[in-house]
Design an enzyme around this catalytic site. Structure first.
Site, mmCIF file in Angstrom:
data_model
loop_
_atom_site.group_PDB
_atom_site.id
_atom_site.type_symbol
_atom_site.label_atom_id
_atom_site.label_comp_id
_atom_site.label_asym_id
_atom_site.label_seq_id
_atom_site.Cartn_x
_atom_site.Cartn_y
_atom_site.Cartn_z
ATOM 1 N N SER A 142 -15.914 -17.870 51.335
ATOM 2 C CA SER A 142 -14.671 -16.299 51.008
ATOM 3 C C SER A 142 -14.273 -16.670 49.576
ATOM 4 O O SER A 142 -13.984 -17.682 49.339
ATOM 5 C CB SER A 142 -14.202 -16.581 52.208
ATOM 6 N N TYR A 156 -8.318 -20.095 58.138
ATOM 7 C CA TYR A 156 -9.729 -19.561 57.652
ATOM 8 C C TYR A 156 -10.056 -19.745 56.311
ATOM 9 O O TYR A 156 -10.465 -20.264 55.916
ATOM 10 C CB TYR A 156 -9.075 -17.490 57.754
#
Length: 250
Positions: A142, A156
């Site tokens: 990401s 995350y």
């Protein structure tokens, strides 16, 4: 460029996994798809065969947090296809909250799914590739891997930073061999994981994002930031931006 015909994708029943499967089907690739929701995989298989009747689509139910099952399912797909040319470690989740606010269970679940279970998938994939002496491992990290983020993004982002680092280590381990290793860093792409988030900078629709993902994957570069505009440039800016600026992004 090496042609990768047999592609395994985890977390393929929805979101980015489903979108990538559709794009690869258009390119004539055989697909091995796994996810928890088997009924969704059945619907997706029918959709893919309508897109391209000349491909093979294998589906299996898999919860990537069942680590023994990861190895079993990957090896079963290997038997189905004869050879696995590419594995895309895509399964993940985004539950969580600010640290210390009473949501340890959710943060722990994200940490296990996004890192420990990604490790299991990488182990299973690389064991196959080492035995074949060929293959392409792809991890879906990401853009958040480049910095720490707050609130629901804290754990995350940390797991994605860990995944990026682990992928680099794997790449070093098999450097100068027929095994390639890529880490893809999506920017903000609309999917189930962020469907409830209203204000997200530079977000693109799922189909646009997945076309960019597949294009980057096929280039087999060590790292890619997609869509390339603005993330190929912006990830450098994010690395040196003050924390107060990053804070506004989450």
């Amino acid at each position: 460029m090496t042609i990768r015909r047999n592609i395994l994708i985890t977390g393929a029943s929805s979101g980015l996994g489903k979108g990538m499967a559709i794009e690869f089907a258009k390119q004539g690739c055989n697909l091995a798809l796994c996810a928890r929701r088997f009924e969704n995989l059945e619907s997706l298989r029918n959709e893919l065969l309508e897109i391209n009747a000349n491909i093979q689509v294998f589906i299996r139910s898999l919860d990537v947090n069942d680590h023994d099952a990861v190895f079993d399912v990957f090896n079963d797909f290997k038997e189905d296809m004869g050879q696995v040319d590419r594995v895309i470690v895509n399964a993940g989740m985004g539950k969580g909250a600010s640290i210390g606010t009473g949501y340890f269970h959710a943060n722990k679940q994200t940490a296990i799914t996004n890192f420990v279970s990604a490790l299991a998938q990488c182990e299973a994939a690389m064991a196959i590739f080492r035995a074949q002496n060929s293959g392409h491992l792809v991890t879906i990290s990401s853009i958040s891997a480049v910095r720490g983020f707050r609130r629901a993004m804290t754990v995350y982002a940390a797991t994605k930073a860990g995944l990026t680092s682990m992928t680099e280590g794997i790449r070093m381990d098999v450097m100068h061999t027929p095994i390639n290793v890529s880490c893809i860093h999506p920017g903000f792409i609309r999917s189930e994981i962020n469907e409830k988030v209203e204000k997200v900078p530079f977000i693109v629709d799922t189909d646009v994002g997945c076309r960019a993902l597949v294009k980057a994957i096929n280039k087999e570069k060590a790292n890619a930031y997609v869509p390339s505009w603005p993330w190929a440039l912006l990830h450098w800016v994010m690395r040196i931006a003050p924390a107060s600026s990053i804070r506004k992004m989450s």
